[in-house]
Design an enzyme around this catalytic site. Structure first.
Site, PDB file in Angstrom:
ATOM      1  N   GLU A   1       4.059 -18.942 -10.019  1.00 36.60           N
ATOM      2  CA  GLU A   1       3.524 -19.022  -8.644  1.00 36.60           C
ATOM      3  C   GLU A   1       2.052 -19.446  -8.654  1.00 36.60           C
ATOM      4  O   GLU A   1       1.413 -19.483  -9.705  1.00 36.60           O
ATOM      5  CB  GLU A   1       3.680 -17.672  -7.940  1.00 36.60           C
ATOM      6  CG  GLU A   1       3.035 -16.537  -8.713  1.00 36.60           C
ATOM      7  CD  GLU A   1       2.282 -15.562  -7.842  1.00 36.60           C
ATOM      8  OE1 GLU A   1       1.695 -15.997  -6.835  1.00 36.60           O
ATOM      9  OE2 GLU A   1       2.264 -14.375  -8.176  1.00 36.60           O
TER      10      GLU A   1
ATOM     11  N   LYS B   1       2.453  -4.262  -6.988  1.00 37.35           N
ATOM     12  CA  LYS B   1       1.024  -4.019  -7.191  1.00 37.35           C
ATOM     13  C   LYS B   1       0.663  -2.582  -6.791  1.00 37.35           C
ATOM     14  O   LYS B   1       1.144  -2.052  -5.806  1.00 37.35           O
ATOM     15  CB  LYS B   1       0.212  -5.054  -6.417  1.00 37.35           C
ATOM     16  CG  LYS B   1       0.165  -6.375  -7.176  1.00 37.35           C
ATOM     17  CD  LYS B   1      -0.715  -7.383  -6.534  1.00 37.35           C
ATOM     18  CE  LYS B   1      -0.065  -7.998  -5.334  1.00 37.35           C
ATOM     19  NZ  LYS B   1       0.971  -8.989  -5.645  1.00 37.35           N
TER      20      LYS B   1
HETATM   21  N1  PSU Z   1       0.644 -10.981  -8.854  1.00 38.91           N
HETATM   22  C1  PSU Z   1      -0.644 -10.868  -9.281  1.00 38.91           C
HETATM   23  N2  PSU Z   1      -1.618 -11.229  -8.387  1.00 38.91           N
HETATM   24  C2  PSU Z   1      -1.345 -11.693  -7.113  1.00 38.91           C
HETATM   25  C3  PSU Z   1       0.007 -11.804  -6.674  1.00 38.91           C
HETATM   26  C4  PSU Z   1       0.958 -11.414  -7.589  1.00 38.91           C
HETATM   27  O1  PSU Z   1      -0.895 -10.468 -10.426  1.00 38.91           O
HETATM   28  O2  PSU Z   1      -2.267 -12.012  -6.358  1.00 38.91           O
HETATM   29  C5  PSU Z   1       0.337 -12.336  -5.262  1.00 38.91           C
HETATM   30  C6  PSU Z   1       1.784 -12.802  -5.218  1.00 38.91           C
HETATM   31  O3  PSU Z   1       1.780 -14.173  -4.889  1.00 38.91           O
HETATM   32  C7  PSU Z   1       2.433 -11.969  -4.150  1.00 38.91           C
HETATM   33  C8  PSU Z   1       1.299 -11.704  -3.223  1.00 38.91           C
HETATM   34  O4  PSU Z   1       3.499 -12.628  -3.540  1.00 38.91           O
HETATM   35  O5  PSU Z   1       0.226 -11.411  -4.159  1.00 38.91           O
HETATM   36  C9  PSU Z   1       1.631 -10.563  -2.242  1.00 38.91           C
HETATM   37  O6  PSU Z   1       0.914 -10.732  -1.069  1.00 38.91           O
HETATM   38  P1  PSU Z   1       1.306  -9.900   0.250  1.00 38.91           P
HETATM   39  O7  PSU Z   1       1.099  -8.462  -0.163  1.00 38.91           O
HETATM   40  O8  PSU Z   1       0.340 -10.356   1.335  1.00 38.91           O
HETATM   41  O9  PSU Z   1       2.729 -10.222   0.559  1.00 38.91           O
END
Ligand code: PSU
Ligand code: MN
Length: 306
Positions: free
Chosen positions: A33, A165
């Site tokens: 990604e 996360k």
């Molecule tokens: N993994 C990481 N760092 C990130 C992300 C994933 O180590 O920044 C990103 C991914 O792209 C994931 C996004 O889809 O954070 C989630 O964002 P949100 O909580 O706004 O859906």
């Protein structure tokens, strides 16, 4: 050879020639990604990590397909200039699945989240995807649920990550995955990893200790006619794990700061990650990079076994 148009029925998908020939020849591929590059890691480590993840996948005899939106095209496999643009331009948007129709119409440059990367990778014929930590159910009273979760529930792919996360409500995220029938594998572990930490106290559905075991379960999902993804969770390497007390301190501080500054929506995750890296003197950043590299390697080994 099947063209991108035949695969998706649209002209928005642009697949690099390297990725396209790997798909056609049934060579192992790993999707990567780009939100983590544009919004998840600081410069210059972001570009270095993007390059390193592709190298790791290649060293495991697989083809990397980094995914991003460039001038409205959904690109699978980036060249050096495209990768650099995503890592360095300040107006690169964070594009989730709901944004895809806007991004193609308005010709955005955008970084794709786990959700939109899965959406694109699946339509490009890639079955394995590596990331850091998926999005999930946020803490707090407003229900903020990442689009990563419903995309996992409806996309038949293997997604390799280190859990959700740590900024999220992990028990609620775990429940969501169960409710929506996303099978969760612990790769060499019995507990769901918690991103910067190896343990969360939450159960996985099954433990696998080899790529072959993962592939068997993925194949069973397909034979059963299931649509959902197989979420393979891999703990951060032990030497890069963030100390629990330090982590709790920087996490509490960052969540409170986000609350004070009323940071919400798509800005919340990048804000919290950046804040924790600053407050931990880079400890969370080192863990993030270590787990991304390790996950890319594991994903490639699984792709080869597939
Ligand atoms: N993994 C990481 N760092 C990130 C992300 C994933 O180590 O920044 C990103 C991914 O792209 C994931 C996004 O889809 O954070 C989630 O964002 P949100 O909580 O706004 O859906
Ligand atoms: Mn959200």
């Amino acid at each position: 050879m099947i063209s991108a148009h035949e695969m998706t029925g649209n002209d928005f998908l642009t697949i690099s020639s390297v990725v396209e020939s790997a798909v056609t020849a049934d060579q192992p591929l790993v999707a990567l990604e780009s939100t983590v590059i544009a919004h998840g890691l600081p410069r210059p480590q972001n570009l270095e990590t993007a390059l390193r993840l592709e190298e790791i996948v290649r060293a495991e005899a697989c083809v990397p397909g980094t995914i991003a939106v460039l001038n409205g095209k959904l690109c699978v496999g980036l060249d050096a200039a495209q990768r650099e643009l995503i890592a360095t331009e300040s107006d690169v948007k964070k594009v989730s699945t709901r944004d895809l129709p806007i991004a193609v119409t308005r010709r955005w440059n955008g970084a794709t989240t786990v959700a939109s990367t899965m959406w694109i990778a699946h339509r490009a014929g890639i079955r394995v995807f590596a990331t850091g930590g998926i999005g999930g159910v946020h803490r707090g009273s407003l229900p903020d649920v990442s689009a990563d979760l419903p995309e996992l529930a409806r996309t038949p792919m293997i997604v390799v990550c280190s859990g959700a996360k740590i900024v999220l409500d992990l028990p609620s995220t775990r429940e969501w995955l169960e409710t929506h029938s996303v099978t969760v594998v612990g790769y060499g572990c019995d507990e769901l990893p918690a991103f910067y930490s190896r343990r969360s106290g939450l159960p996985v559905d099954v433990r696998c200790d080899s790529p072959k075991e993962v592939v068997e379960i993925f194949n069973a999902q397909r034979e059963l006619g299931m649509e959902s993804a197989l979420l393979v969770t891999v703990p951060v390497p032990a030497e890069a794990e963030v100390d629990a007390d330090l982590l709790q301190r920087v996490l509490d501080g960052s969540l409170a700061e986000a609350d004070r500054q009323r940071i919400t929506g798509r800005d919340l995750t990048p804000f919290l990650l950046a804040r924790m890296a600053e407050q931990s003197a880079g400890a969370t950043l080192r863990a993030n990079i270590a787990l991304l590299e390790n996950n890319a390697r594991v994903a490639a080994q699984i792709a080869r076994a597939l």
